[in-house]
Design a protein around this motif. Structure first.
Motif, mmCIF file in Angstrom:
data_model
loop_
_atom_site.group_PDB
_atom_site.id
_atom_site.type_symbol
_atom_site.label_atom_id
_atom_site.label_comp_id
_atom_site.label_asym_id
_atom_site.label_seq_id
_atom_site.Cartn_x
_atom_site.Cartn_y
_atom_site.Cartn_z
ATOM 1 N N PRO A 62 0.817 -1.223 0.000
ATOM 2 C CA PRO A 62 0.000 0.000 0.000
ATOM 3 C C PRO A 62 0.850 1.273 0.000
ATOM 4 O O PRO A 62 0.499 2.253 -0.658
ATOM 5 C CB PRO A 62 -0.842 -0.151 1.267
ATOM 6 N N LYS A 63 1.944 1.245 0.760
ATOM 7 C CA LYS A 63 2.808 2.435 0.806
ATOM 8 C C LYS A 63 3.481 2.663 -0.542
ATOM 9 O O LYS A 63 3.596 3.791 -1.017
ATOM 10 C CB LYS A 63 3.861 2.261 1.908
ATOM 11 N N MET A 64 3.903 1.527 -1.202
ATOM 12 C CA MET A 64 4.552 1.673 -2.499
ATOM 13 C C MET A 64 3.568 2.247 -3.514
ATOM 14 O O MET A 64 3.953 3.048 -4.375
ATOM 15 C CB MET A 64 5.081 0.308 -2.974
ATOM 16 N N ILE A 65 2.309 1.839 -3.426
ATOM 17 C CA ILE A 65 1.304 2.370 -4.351
ATOM 18 C C ILE A 65 1.094 3.859 -4.073
ATOM 19 O O ILE A 65 0.997 4.671 -5.005
ATOM 20 C CB ILE A 65 -0.018 1.592 -4.205
ATOM 21 N N ARG A 66 1.026 4.204 -2.783
ATOM 22 C CA ARG A 66 0.790 5.604 -2.436
ATOM 23 C C ARG A 66 1.972 6.465 -2.891
ATOM 24 O O ARG A 66 1.787 7.567 -3.400
ATOM 25 C CB ARG A 66 0.588 5.723 -0.922
ATOM 26 N N ASP A 67 3.204 5.917 -2.742
ATOM 27 C CA ASP A 67 4.402 6.690 -3.103
ATOM 28 C C ASP A 67 4.811 6.481 -4.560
ATOM 29 O O ASP A 67 5.744 7.161 -5.038
ATOM 30 C CB ASP A 67 5.573 6.301 -2.196
#
Length: 548
Positions: A62-67
């Motif tokens: 999720p963090k990689m998608i957000r970033d």
């Protein structure tokens, strides 16, 4: 043909039943297997998605998608999906997300799995973060299913049956994945080619049909053998035996020549019982025909004798008319119609001397041969005694004594006897329990002459019989008869009666005796219709014309 037909019908029914049963069981098994196979693939997809979800959480996808970042952790997740794709038979495995849930076409790939062969042949380009999904990658229904799952924060496994020109027929299994704050982020999805499921189903069906065919052939062969041995062959043997026996009957074989072939069914079941009963029945038929042959021969003999007796009885009664062609002072006519071959009624008329005629009408109790024999005796005794002279009462008294002697069968005779003086028309009559005579005076009409009777002949010894005088004028007539006339019965059990008899006489009251008797007989026949005749019908008519 009958033998083949019976077996074919039984075996055909067996085959049809077996096919229907095998088809029903096969269809039921197919449905169960298909449902089980679908459930198996569902669990299989759920397990793969669970493993992927673990990797996404481990490396914080999720963090990689957000970033929108693609560091070492991103490639570690990609390697895991590639390895899963390499080692499994899934068609596609990927992770997607929406830039904007309100825009169905804002789907982007976070990552997806590819086999080494696909990467080597450029079938799949290496995954990279934020790759937009092509318009042909997902149909509108699939996009809506993804969006609704994220909006509704679905927790379980979802599926979607998809058939596209680009990817063929696939079943998509997917599940929402969440970030650490339990916010929905995207979709983990696995596509399984339906060909994989269909191949398994086709293989299952092939083996089902092969096994069912083999079992059916074994079952039908065993059943046909059992049916042939225990059912059709015994039935056919029984049928052949009965057919042969019936053929002999149709060819009018003599009873002693009839044969019934043993069907050789010696079991103790219903067919064995049928065989024994049919054999016994054939023996009974043979015995019956032999007895019938004997009875028929005896009946023919008795019939011939009765014909002779009928002729003898008819010959005993005066039946040549005119009876006295040289006598012009009177006219006479009489008939008797027996109910059986021979009857108990009789009539007689004869000259006692030159100037006196005797009229007799009598009825013996009973029917058939015994009554006919008693009638012969009574008629002979009456005539012999009357020719000796005397009054009617004297004649009947002497005959009564002779009939009572040795009358072990207790038969009796009702009789009416009259002696008429042909010069004057005066008559003297005695009635021994008989019907009342009818009298016609010229110019008038027929009426019954009613007076008290005496007892019947042979009923009691020592009887004195009453006498009744009457006088005829020229043109007057007498009509005497037995009880077969008034007691003639129609199909409704109605009696003819003396009133109808008088009506028949009065249609032509002054007619000749033969004409009068024909009128009455025709009226009786019309009255009784199709009803059988139960009693002898005997009539006598006498007309005195006066001295000429």
């Amino acid at each position: 043909m009958k033998k083949i037909g019976l077996k074919v019908r039984v075996i055909s029914l067996c085959i049809i039943f077996t096919i229907l049963l095998a088809g029903s069981l096969g269809y039921l098994g197919f449905r169960l297997y298909k449902n089980g196979l679908n459930e198996k693939y569902c669990r299989y997809a759920d397990a793969l998605i669970g493993m992927t979800d673990y990797q996404l959480a481990k490396y914080d996808m999720p963090k990689m998608i957000r970033d929108q970042s693609m560091g070492p952790d991103y490639y570690a997740v990609g390697d895991t999906l590639n390895d899963m794709k390499e080692k499994t038979n899934v068609a596609y495995i990927f992770v997607i997300y929406f830039d904007d849930l309100d825009d169905l076409y804002s789907i982007h790939y976070a990552t997806y799995g590819s086999t080494a062969e696909q990467l080597a042949t450029d079938v799949n380009e290496p995954a990279f973060m934020g790759k937009p999904a092509g318009e042909g990658d997902f149909d509108e229904g699939m996009r809506i299913a993804y969006r609704d799952a994220i909006r509704n924060k679905e927790q379980g496994l979802c599926s979607y049956d998809n058939n596209t020109d680009k990817y063929g027929h696939i079943i998509t299994y997917f599940r929402v994945f969440y970030d650490k704050q339990d916010n929905p982020v995207g979709i983990i999805s696995i596509d399984i080619d339906v060909k994989e499921i269909q191949a398994a189903l086709h293989q299952y069906l092939m083996w089902v049909f092969i096994i069912a065919f083999v079992l059916m052939m074994v079952f039908v062969s065993a059943f046909a053998g059992a049916v042939s041995r225990f059912m059709t062959d015994p039935v056919i043997r029984i049928a052949e035996s009965t057919t042969g026996f019936v053929k002999q009957l149709e060819e009018a074989a003599a009873p002693e020549e009839l044969t019934f072939a043993d069907p050789k069914v010696h079991s103790y079941d219903e067919l064995g019982m049928l065989s024994r009963n049919v054999t016994k029945m054939s023996e009974t038929v043979k015995d019956y025909m032999q007895n019938l042959q004997s009875v028929t021969a005896e009946k023919e003999r008795i019939g011939a004798e009765l014909n002779v007796a009928t002729q003898i009885q008819a010959d005993m009664l005066p039946r040549i008319f005119p009876a006295f062609p040289d006598r012009e002072e009177f006219d006479i006519y009489a008939t008797m119609t027996p109910a059986k071959e021979v009857g108990g009624d009789f009539y007689d008329f004869f000259l006692m001397d030159e100037h006196h005629i005797v009229l007799v009408m009598a009825d013996v109790s009973g029917k058939g041969v015994p009554a006919a024999l008693f009638m012969v005796i009574a008629k002979t005794l009456i005539k012999n005694r009357a020719q000796m002279g005397g009054t009617p009462s004297e004649i009947l008294a002497d005959v009564n004594e002779q009939l009572c002697d040795g009358n072990d069968m207790s038969l009796f005779v009702t009789a009416w006897l009259a002696v008429i003086d042909l010069r004057t028309g005066k008559g003297l009559a005695a009635n021994a329990g008989h019907e009342h005579p009818a009298l016609y005076h010229a110019g008038g009409k027929w009426e019954l002459v009613v007076y008290r009777h005496s007892i019947a002949l042979a009923a009691m010894e020592g009887v004195r019989f009453r006498e009744h005088t009457f006088e005829l004028q020229p043109g007057d007539s007498l009509f005497v008869y037995t009880d077969g006339v008034p007691e003639a019965t129609d199909t409704h059990n109605m009696l003819y009666g003396t009133d109808r008899m008088l009506d028949a006489l009065n249609r032509e009251p002054g007619a000749s005796p033969d004409r009068l008797l024909r009128n009455v007989k025709a009226d009786i026949d019309l009255f009784i219709g199709g009803a059988p005749q139960f009693d002898d019908i005997t009539m006598l008519g006498f007309t005195w014309q006066g001295k000429r």
